[in-house]
Design a protein around this motif. Sequence first.
Motif, PDB file in Angstrom:
ATOM      1  N   ALA A 167       0.831  -1.205   0.000  1.00 13.37           N
ATOM      2  CA  ALA A 167       0.000   0.000   0.000  1.00 13.37           C
ATOM      3  C   ALA A 167       0.864   1.253   0.000  1.00 13.37           C
ATOM      4  O   ALA A 167       0.548   2.248  -0.670  1.00 13.37           O
ATOM      5  CB  ALA A 167      -0.931  -0.002   1.207  1.00 13.37           C
ATOM      6  N   LEU A 168       1.971   1.231   0.730  1.00 11.46           N
ATOM      7  CA  LEU A 168       2.873   2.385   0.747  1.00 11.46           C
ATOM      8  C   LEU A 168       3.509   2.615  -0.616  1.00 11.46           C
ATOM      9  O   LEU A 168       3.693   3.770  -1.037  1.00 11.46           O
ATOM     10  CB  LEU A 168       3.958   2.187   1.813  1.00 11.46           C
ATOM     11  N   VAL A 169       3.844   1.537  -1.317  1.00 11.63           N
ATOM     12  CA  VAL A 169       4.381   1.676  -2.673  1.00 11.63           C
ATOM     13  C   VAL A 169       3.372   2.382  -3.566  1.00 11.63           C
ATOM     14  O   VAL A 169       3.706   3.328  -4.310  1.00 11.63           O
ATOM     15  CB  VAL A 169       4.753   0.295  -3.258  1.00 11.63           C
ATOM     16  N   GLN A 170       2.123   1.953  -3.507  1.00 11.26           N
ATOM     17  CA  GLN A 170       1.086   2.564  -4.334  1.00 11.26           C
ATOM     18  C   GLN A 170       0.809   4.003  -3.931  1.00 11.26           C
ATOM     19  O   GLN A 170       0.579   4.871  -4.787  1.00 11.26           O
ATOM     20  CB  GLN A 170      -0.199   1.727  -4.255  1.00 11.26           C
ATOM     21  N   LEU A 171       0.830   4.283  -2.631  1.00 11.05           N
ATOM     22  CA  LEU A 171       0.614   5.654  -2.176  1.00 11.05           C
ATOM     23  C   LEU A 171       1.715   6.587  -2.680  1.00 11.05           C
ATOM     24  O   LEU A 171       1.445   7.722  -3.091  1.00 11.05           O
ATOM     25  CB  LEU A 171       0.553   5.705  -0.647  1.00 11.05           C
ATOM     26  N   GLU A 172       2.969   6.122  -2.641  1.00 11.99           N
ATOM     27  CA  GLU A 172       4.071   6.928  -3.143  1.00 11.99           C
ATOM     28  C   GLU A 172       3.880   7.221  -4.633  1.00 11.99           C
ATOM     29  O   GLU A 172       4.056   8.365  -5.091  1.00 11.99           O
ATOM     30  CB  GLU A 172       5.400   6.195  -2.902  1.00 11.99           C
ATOM     31  N   ILE A 173       3.491   6.211  -5.388  1.00 11.55           N
ATOM     32  CA  ILE A 173       3.266   6.391  -6.830  1.00 11.55           C
ATOM     33  C   ILE A 173       2.145   7.400  -7.086  1.00 11.55           C
ATOM     34  O   ILE A 173       2.270   8.316  -7.914  1.00 11.55           O
ATOM     35  CB  ILE A 173       2.942   5.042  -7.496  1.00 11.55           C
ATOM     36  N   GLU A 174       1.027   7.246  -6.375  1.00  5.07           N
ATOM     37  CA  GLU A 174      -0.116   8.130  -6.599  1.00  5.07           C
ATOM     38  C   GLU A 174       0.165   9.552  -6.149  1.00  5.07           C
ATOM     39  O   GLU A 174      -0.339  10.513  -6.751  1.00  5.07           O
ATOM     40  CB  GLU A 174      -1.365   7.575  -5.900  1.00  5.07           C
ATOM     41  N   LEU A 175       0.965   9.704  -5.096  1.00 10.71           N
ATOM     42  CA  LEU A 175       1.319  11.057  -4.658  1.00 10.71           C
ATOM     43  C   LEU A 175       2.189  11.740  -5.712  1.00 10.71           C
ATOM     44  O   LEU A 175       1.992  12.926  -6.026  1.00 10.71           O
ATOM     45  CB  LEU A 175       2.042  11.004  -3.314  1.00 10.71           C
ATOM     46  N   VAL A 176       3.150  11.019  -6.271  1.00 13.36           N
ATOM     47  CA  VAL A 176       3.983  11.577  -7.341  1.00 13.36           C
ATOM     48  C   VAL A 176       3.111  11.978  -8.527  1.00 13.36           C
ATOM     49  O   VAL A 176       3.286  13.055  -9.123  1.00 13.36           O
ATOM     50  CB  VAL A 176       5.063  10.566  -7.774  1.00 13.36           C
ATOM     51  N   ARG A 177       2.145  11.147  -8.886  1.00 11.44           N
ATOM     52  CA  ARG A 177       1.234  11.471  -9.984  1.00 11.44           C
ATOM     53  C   ARG A 177       0.399  12.705  -9.665  1.00 11.44           C
ATOM     54  O   ARG A 177       0.209  13.589 -10.520  1.00 11.44           O
ATOM     55  CB  ARG A 177       0.329  10.283 -10.279  1.00 11.44           C
TER      56      ARG A 177
END
Length: 281
Positions: A167-177
């Motif tokens: 979930a943290l990996v996905q959150l980091e990706i979505e925040l960058v987006r």
Amino acid sequence: IPNRSAVLHPHPSAHCCTADPTWHSMAAAAAASASAGAMPKLVYLPFRAMAETTRMLFAYGGVSYKDEAIWGMVFQERRQNLEFPWGKTPALEVPGSRTIAQSGALARYAAKRAGAYPDDIVACALSDSIYELGQELCTINPLVNCFVGRQFAAVRGEYFRNHLPPALVQLEIELVRAQGASGGLPFFGGVAPTYGDFNIFHHLDNAMLLEPDILHDKDHLAAWLEKMQEIPQLKEYLDKRPTLNGIGEDPGLEDRNGLRVTQRQLAGRAWLEDGLWRLDE
């Protein structure tokens, strides 16, 4: 009462509507909303869990409310009297209206009062998406507020090994987006946080009670967390709220005067006022 046998909890569905995307107009909307209507009453167990995002949003918007904690026989009697929709808390009693239940519904109500709910339907849906990811992390709530002994150890291991990391990996990706789409603005919601930001913040904040270094390799999330902590209204709320201690053994909320409330106490009702407990006489 939380299902202590559950490891991962289902999350509620979401819907969209109302707030301006600029900081100044959001602040104006929050001020207007905070003065509108009678004071609602939040009813919940003595936990830092499913009502915490609502509390943070109320603090952010300067919305006054009553905060009642119930447990034990007081909770059981009121539930048996069908006081709470769906038979559960948190619930919000709004004068002149029916009682509102379900944590997502309460958070969206609070977000609208606080000016943290987008007008644009796409922005609203994106904020809902972030909010719902937070709901998928909600096993941390019973983990730090309820579970003890072997159950605590087993759920903790599963949560931090297998559930939170992806979930943290996905959150980091979505925040960058999100930051790329907004031209580098700091929040998932852009120039100012929306209710999605607050829900993620709550769940990561609870997780960091057990594992403070979960963001050590997530630079964007770590910077976002610092930005959230710097919001004046949120910082004041965090500084004043009771400390969650005794995790894994005898969880409870201790205020800054040393008064500690847990669900194991015989008394079954208390009020939280400016971060301090007042036991029901």
